[in-house]
Design an enzyme around this catalytic site. Structure first.
Site, PDB file in Angstrom:
ATOM      1  N   ASP A  15       0.466  -3.300  -8.354  1.00  0.00           N
ATOM      2  CA  ASP A  15       0.096  -3.653  -9.968  1.00  0.00           C
ATOM      3  C   ASP A  15       0.965  -4.844 -10.438  1.00  0.00           C
ATOM      4  OD1 ASP A  15      -1.590  -1.877 -12.149  1.00  0.00           O
ATOM      5  OD2 ASP A  15       0.036  -3.284 -12.778  1.00  0.00           O
ATOM      6  N   ASN A  39      -8.681   5.250 -14.455  1.00  0.00           N
ATOM      7  CA  ASN A  39      -9.090   5.230 -15.920  1.00  0.00           C
ATOM      8  C   ASN A  39     -10.674   4.735 -16.092  1.00  0.00           C
ATOM      9  OD1 ASN A  39      -6.670   5.915 -17.080  1.00  0.00           O
ATOM     10  ND2 ASN A  39      -5.844   3.922 -16.519  1.00  0.00           N
ATOM     11  N   GLY A  69      -8.288   4.000 -21.620  1.00  0.00           N
ATOM     12  CA  GLY A  69      -7.579   2.821 -21.254  1.00  0.00           C
ATOM     13  C   GLY A  69      -8.133   1.733 -20.177  1.00  0.00           C
ATOM     14  N   HIS A 106     -10.517   0.919  -9.688  1.00  0.00           N
ATOM     15  CA  HIS A 106      -9.339   0.875  -9.157  1.00  0.00           C
ATOM     16  C   HIS A 106      -8.821   2.361  -9.307  1.00  0.00           C
ATOM     17  CE1 HIS A 106      -9.323  -0.539 -13.202  1.00  0.00           C
ATOM     18  NE2 HIS A 106      -7.769  -0.052 -13.255  1.00  0.00           N
ATOM     19  N   HIS A 118      -5.142   3.971  -9.453  1.00  0.00           N
ATOM     20  CA  HIS A 118      -3.805   3.800  -9.443  1.00  0.00           C
ATOM     21  C   HIS A 118      -3.027   4.764  -8.714  1.00  0.00           C
ATOM     22  CE1 HIS A 118      -3.814   1.208 -13.523  1.00  0.00           C
ATOM     23  NE2 HIS A 118      -5.084   2.062 -13.578  1.00  0.00           N
TER      24      HIS A 118
END
Ligand code: 5GP
Ligand code: ZN
Length: 119
Positions: free
Chosen positions: A33, A90, A96, A103, A105
């Site tokens: 990230d 998300n 958010g 994706h 995280h």
């Protein structure tokens, strides 16, 4: 549509936008990230453009499973297996989501609170 010309993560997958790649295979792409929230914070994305969990179809089940397996393998390679790590996807505004290409995280290397609400 398998790719989207105005999607930042499709451009990362194609190499049009540089990233710190960790891994790729025929189905998924993993990269650090750009704005990490912990010592370890990387993303695992499907190579096909899927906007969000709301857009999943039966034919996406295999790639979604692959994302989890690759995320877990990388997390363990990076030494997080024992200490732990968090996996998050998300969806839309309340959660958010800012990039509309699914994706996963993977975050670790620090203790995290639960539940995960902000201020
Ligand atoms: P979201 O808020 O949609 O769940 O997460 C999007 C994530 O993508 C954020 O953590 C953000 O830092 C990351 N991100 C956004 N643009 C880029 C980029 O160009 N390169 C990389 N490596 N990460 C990005
Ligand atoms: Zn995309």
């Amino acid at each position: 549509m398998s790719t989207s010309s105005d999607c930042i993560f499709c451009k990362i997958i194609s190499g049009a936008i540089p990233s710190r790649k960790i891994f790729e295979d025929g189905q998924v792409f993993a990269f650090h990230d750009i704005s990490p929230v912990a010592n370890v914070h990387f993303l695992v994305v499907p190579k096909i453009h899927i906007q969000s969990l709301n857009h999943l179809k039966p034919e996406h089940e295999a790639v979604m499973g692959r994302m989890l397996r690759v995320g877990s393998a990388i997390a363990q390679d990076l030494g997080l297996g024992e200490s732990g790590y968090r996996t998050v996807i998300n969806t839309n505004a309340d959660a958010g989501q800012t990039v509309f290409h699914i994706h996963l995280h993977v975050i670790g290397g620090r203790p995290m609170g639960w539940p995960p609400f902000g201020k």
